[in-house]
Design a protein around this motif. Structure first.
Motif, PDB file in Angstrom:
ATOM      1  N   ASN A 141       0.845  -1.190   0.000  1.00  0.00           N
ATOM      2  CA  ASN A 141       0.000   0.000   0.000  1.00  0.00           C
ATOM      3  C   ASN A 141       0.889   1.252   0.000  1.00  0.00           C
ATOM      4  N   PRO A 142       0.841   2.047  -1.084  1.00  0.00           N
ATOM      5  CA  PRO A 142      -0.072   1.974  -2.236  1.00  0.00           C
ATOM      6  C   PRO A 142       0.333   0.869  -3.206  1.00  0.00           C
ATOM      7  N   SER A 143      -0.593   0.577  -4.121  1.00  0.00           N
ATOM      8  CA  SER A 143      -0.340  -0.432  -5.144  1.00  0.00           C
ATOM      9  C   SER A 143      -0.700   0.157  -6.507  1.00  0.00           C
ATOM     10  N   LEU A 144      -0.271  -0.550  -7.564  1.00  0.00           N
ATOM     11  CA  LEU A 144      -0.569  -0.111  -8.920  1.00  0.00           C
ATOM     12  C   LEU A 144      -1.810  -0.821  -9.447  1.00  0.00           C
ATOM     13  N   SER A 145      -2.477  -0.202 -10.389  1.00  0.00           N
ATOM     14  CA  SER A 145      -3.672  -0.796 -10.983  1.00  0.00           C
ATOM     15  C   SER A 145      -3.348  -2.163 -11.572  1.00  0.00           C
ATOM     16  N   GLY A 146      -4.154  -3.164 -11.233  1.00  0.00           N
ATOM     17  CA  GLY A 146      -3.938  -4.524 -11.727  1.00  0.00           C
ATOM     18  C   GLY A 146      -2.944  -5.316 -10.919  1.00  0.00           C
ATOM     19  N   GLN A 147      -2.309  -4.699  -9.943  1.00  0.00           N
ATOM     20  CA  GLN A 147      -1.310  -5.395  -9.125  1.00  0.00           C
ATOM     21  C   GLN A 147      -2.004  -6.175  -8.005  1.00  0.00           C
ATOM     22  N   ALA A 148      -1.556  -7.404  -7.775  1.00  0.00           N
ATOM     23  CA  ALA A 148      -2.167  -8.234  -6.736  1.00  0.00           C
ATOM     24  C   ALA A 148      -1.773  -7.732  -5.355  1.00  0.00           C
ATOM     25  N   VAL A 149      -2.783  -7.623  -4.493  1.00  0.00           N
ATOM     26  CA  VAL A 149      -2.577  -7.219  -3.104  1.00  0.00           C
ATOM     27  C   VAL A 149      -3.226  -8.270  -2.207  1.00  0.00           C
ATOM     28  N   ASN A 167     -15.272 -12.277   6.101  1.00  0.00           N
ATOM     29  CA  ASN A 167     -15.687 -11.629   4.855  1.00  0.00           C
ATOM     30  C   ASN A 167     -14.917 -10.324   4.672  1.00  0.00           C
ATOM     31  N   PHE A 168     -14.559 -10.022   3.440  1.00  0.00           N
ATOM     32  CA  PHE A 168     -13.802  -8.814   3.119  1.00  0.00           C
ATOM     33  C   PHE A 168     -14.681  -7.880   2.291  1.00  0.00           C
ATOM     34  N   PHE A 169     -14.665  -6.600   2.668  1.00  0.00           N
ATOM     35  CA  PHE A 169     -15.512  -5.608   2.012  1.00  0.00           C
ATOM     36  C   PHE A 169     -14.659  -4.450   1.490  1.00  0.00           C
ATOM     37  N   ASP A 170     -14.999  -3.984   0.284  1.00  0.00           N
ATOM     38  CA  ASP A 170     -14.380  -2.811  -0.320  1.00  0.00           C
ATOM     39  C   ASP A 170     -15.459  -1.766  -0.525  1.00  0.00           C
ATOM     40  N   ALA A 191      -8.233  -6.646  -8.411  1.00  0.00           N
ATOM     41  CA  ALA A 191      -9.384  -6.010  -9.068  1.00  0.00           C
ATOM     42  C   ALA A 191      -9.820  -4.715  -8.391  1.00  0.00           C
ATOM     43  N   LEU A 192      -9.021  -4.151  -7.515  1.00  0.00           N
ATOM     44  CA  LEU A 192      -9.415  -2.905  -6.845  1.00  0.00           C
ATOM     45  C   LEU A 192      -9.376  -1.744  -7.835  1.00  0.00           C
ATOM     46  N   GLY A 193     -10.326  -0.832  -7.667  1.00  0.00           N
ATOM     47  CA  GLY A 193     -10.391   0.309  -8.559  1.00  0.00           C
ATOM     48  C   GLY A 193      -9.357   1.372  -8.229  1.00  0.00           C
ATOM     49  N   LEU A 194      -9.130   2.252  -9.162  1.00  0.00           N
ATOM     50  CA  LEU A 194      -8.201   3.354  -8.959  1.00  0.00           C
ATOM     51  C   LEU A 194      -8.695   4.266  -7.840  1.00  0.00           C
ATOM     52  N   GLY A 195      -7.719   4.818  -7.120  1.00  0.00           N
ATOM     53  CA  GLY A 195      -8.059   5.753  -6.060  1.00  0.00           C
ATOM     54  C   GLY A 195      -8.041   5.088  -4.697  1.00  0.00           C
ATOM     55  N   SER A 196      -8.845   5.658  -3.816  1.00  0.00           N
ATOM     56  CA  SER A 196      -8.876   5.169  -2.431  1.00  0.00           C
ATOM     57  C   SER A 196      -9.966   4.117  -2.266  1.00  0.00           C
ATOM     58  N   ASN A 197      -9.591   2.987  -1.693  1.00  0.00           N
ATOM     59  CA  ASN A 197     -10.519   1.883  -1.424  1.00  0.00           C
ATOM     60  C   ASN A 197     -10.527   1.616   0.081  1.00  0.00           C
ATOM     61  N   SER A 198     -11.718   1.621   0.680  1.00  0.00           N
ATOM     62  CA  SER A 198     -11.840   1.387   2.122  1.00  0.00           C
ATOM     63  C   SER A 198     -12.140  -0.087   2.355  1.00  0.00           C
ATOM     64  N   LEU A 199     -11.143  -0.809   2.868  1.00  0.00           N
ATOM     65  CA  LEU A 199     -11.254  -2.256   3.085  1.00  0.00           C
ATOM     66  C   LEU A 199     -11.553  -2.534   4.557  1.00  0.00           C
ATOM     67  N   VAL A 200     -12.527  -3.432   4.780  1.00  0.00           N
ATOM     68  CA  VAL A 200     -12.900  -3.868   6.130  1.00  0.00           C
ATOM     69  C   VAL A 200     -13.022  -5.383   6.129  1.00  0.00           C
ATOM     70  N   ALA A 201     -12.516  -6.020   7.193  1.00  0.00           N
ATOM     71  CA  ALA A 201     -12.680  -7.466   7.384  1.00  0.00           C
ATOM     72  C   ALA A 201     -13.683  -7.701   8.504  1.00  0.00           C
ATOM     73  N   VAL A 218      -7.387   1.942   4.319  1.00  0.00           N
ATOM     74  CA  VAL A 218      -7.551   2.654   3.046  1.00  0.00           C
ATOM     75  C   VAL A 218      -6.424   2.226   2.110  1.00  0.00           C
ATOM     76  N   GLN A 219      -6.830   1.512   1.076  1.00  0.00           N
ATOM     77  CA  GLN A 219      -5.874   1.020   0.085  1.00  0.00           C
ATOM     78  C   GLN A 219      -5.879   1.981  -1.101  1.00  0.00           C
ATOM     79  N   THR A 220      -4.712   2.535  -1.401  1.00  0.00           N
ATOM     80  CA  THR A 220      -4.590   3.480  -2.499  1.00  0.00           C
ATOM     81  C   THR A 220      -4.059   2.743  -3.732  1.00  0.00           C
ATOM     82  N   VAL A 221      -4.848   2.820  -4.818  1.00  0.00           N
ATOM     83  CA  VAL A 221      -4.464   2.188  -6.081  1.00  0.00           C
ATOM     84  C   VAL A 221      -4.156   3.297  -7.073  1.00  0.00           C
TER      85      VAL A 221
END
Length: 222
Positions: A141-149, A167-170, A191-201, A218-221
């Motif tokens: 984090n951060p990661s690039l678009s299409g990069q596995a996280v 369960n994992f939520f974006d 498959a995360l979208g560009l920008g800020s993604n709010s991940l919760v388990a 907050v995962q930044t892609v």
């Protein structure tokens, strides 16, 4: 009147009276309710935790004296028979660590006998699951678009090791789930979208461990 002492009802009749001509005498009716018992019940602690031993103690007393040793007391959880015990010095006890999480209506029923009436008492026993905490980390984090996280959820508790599903939520949408292994559950996605993604388990819990949510990561892609 239930006080254990006899009550006598007497009716007097004489010749030519309301009882009919030629009848004279006394009619006696003995009403005896017999000795009564009283049962009290208490548990060793409520609320309690799943798998923790709980002891229920029933005390039986009588207005006619001591309750005999060896009298039967049955313990119920609702309509389910848990244990048949006997009195000793008016006390009957039952211990268990098998109550499931939830609220239980525990009854002690003293059965009595031919010269002593039965009685019962009820207590409410609340059994709780062990609290858990869930923490979530990202492998990159951060990661690039299409990069596995890989996201790893760690579930901790003071009780038995949690098992089950996370369960994992974006941004509020479920993107996958994983089964706990030694307290950890992992999900890998590219498959995360560009920008800020709010991940919760979210750990869903099980019969012994309570549900818990992680703080948002907050995962930044880019």
């Amino acid at each position: 009147d239930g006080d254990g002492k006899p009550d006598v009802l007497v009716s007097n009749c004489s010749a030519g009276g309301a009882c009919g001509g030629g009848i004279s005498g006394v009619v006696g009716v003995l009403l005896s309710y017999g000795p009564t018992s009283k049962t009290s019940l208490h548990g060793s602690g409520s609320p309690s935790l799943v798998d923790a031993p709980i002891t229920f103690t029933a005390q039986v007393t009588s207005n006619s004296g001591l309750v005999a040793d060896g009298d039967v007391v049955r313990f119920y959880d609702g309509s389910k028979l848990l244990k048949t015990a006997t009195t000793s010095g008016g006390i009957a006890q039952f211990s268990t660590a098998a109550l499931a999480a939830g609220t239980h209506s525990i009854e002690a029923l003293y059965f009595g006998h031919s010269s002593l009436k039965r009685s019962s008492a009820v207590v409410t026993q609340t059994v709780k699951k062990y609290a858990t905490t869930t923490a979530l980390i990202s492998s990159l984090n951060p990661s690039l678009s299409g990069q596995a996280v890989t996201f790893t959820a760690h579930v901790a508790t003071s009780g038995p090791q949690p098992t089950g599903t996370v369960n994992f939520f974006d941004n509020g949408l479920r993107i996958g789930s994983a089964v706990l292994n030694s307290g950890n559950a992992r999900l890998t996605t590219s498959a995360l979208g560009l920008g800020s993604n709010s991940l919760v388990a979210v750990y869903v819990g099980n019969a012994k461990s309570a549900k818990s949510n992680s703080a948002a990561v907050v995962q930044t892609v880019q």
